[in-house]
Write a protein that holds these residues in place. Structure first.
Motif, mmCIF file in Angstrom:
data_model
loop_
_atom_site.group_PDB
_atom_site.id
_atom_site.type_symbol
_atom_site.label_atom_id
_atom_site.label_comp_id
_atom_site.label_asym_id
_atom_site.label_seq_id
_atom_site.Cartn_x
_atom_site.Cartn_y
_atom_site.Cartn_z
ATOM 1 N N UNK A 281 0.840 -1.179 0.000
ATOM 2 C CA UNK A 281 0.000 0.000 0.000
ATOM 3 C C UNK A 281 0.884 1.241 0.000
ATOM 4 N N UNK A 282 1.907 1.207 0.835
ATOM 5 C CA UNK A 282 2.925 2.257 0.890
ATOM 6 C C UNK A 282 4.191 1.613 1.457
ATOM 7 N N UNK B 100 2.435 -3.640 3.813
ATOM 8 C CA UNK B 100 2.515 -4.639 2.762
ATOM 9 C C UNK B 100 1.651 -5.821 3.171
ATOM 10 N N UNK B 101 0.806 -6.279 2.278
ATOM 11 C CA UNK B 101 -0.063 -7.413 2.539
ATOM 12 C C UNK B 101 0.269 -8.524 1.548
ATOM 13 N N UNK B 102 1.166 -9.445 1.935
ATOM 14 C CA UNK B 102 1.548 -10.527 1.032
ATOM 15 C C UNK B 102 0.362 -11.438 0.715
ATOM 16 N N UNK B 103 0.396 -12.052 -0.433
ATOM 17 C CA UNK B 103 -0.631 -13.009 -0.839
ATOM 18 C C UNK B 103 -0.705 -14.125 0.205
#
Length: 183
Positions: A68-69, A73-76
């Protein structure tokens, strides 16, 4: 209509249609579902030798994977969040650190309250006029301070529901269909 293998949809039925399975985290055999495994891998579980898992969206909402910035972070396949949180003093914003309410002769011109020196003036309303009644005895040094012993948090430390309004539906994933082309 054929779908791409791995597509996830919301479904209002209580069964998974032919060629689809519920997104319930179940383990599948790689040998029986090699096309699905080649798309999902072990992102959602399994040993990667004989088994792999479907995504588990029961009681969860989907979130777009990626950065997002620089700090988010949003890993799969990452799972996070809670349905309830308990608010504690440690996670509330600080309010008035070091704040003191003080009325004393060292901070005032006089130790006796008056209309111009008292922090709280009692009296009576008479028409449009206010008749002041001094609140402290003359020749006394009023000293009122708020300290840590006089302020405390109240409550029961119960968890706070963190869920937005919701409607229960089933997530389903396509396991038979068109293999998605890569760029």
């Amino acid at each position: 209509m054929d779908e791409y293998i791995g597509i996830i949809k919301l479904f209002a039925g209580n069964f998974a249609p032919r060629g689809w399975m519920f997104c319930d985290g179940r383990l599948l055999s790689i040998s029986n579902y090699s096309a699905v495994f080649s798309i999902l891998g072990t992102t959602y579980g399994g040993d990667g030798i004989t088994t792999f898992a479907l995504p588990n969206l029961k009681g969860k909402m989907a979130l777009g994977a990626g950065s997002v910035n620089t700090s988010e972070n949003y890993p799969l396949g990452v799972v996070s969040g809670t349905t309830q949180n308990t608010l504690l003093a440690s996670n509330l914003p600080s309010v008035g650190a070091g704040f003191q309410l003080k009325v004393a002769n060292k901070n005032a011109d006089t130790s006796a309250p008056s209309a111009t020196t008292s922090i709280a003036i009692t009296g009576t309303q008479v028409g449009r006029d206010f008749n002041v009644v001094p609140s402290f005895v003359n020749n006394v040094n009023p000293d009122t301070a708020i300290n840590s012993q006089s302020i405390s948090f109240v409550g029961q430390n119960l968890p706070l529901n963190n869920m937005p309004p919701y409607l229960g539906l089933n997530y389903i994933i396509c396991i038979e269909g068109i293999y998605p082309p890569r760029d």
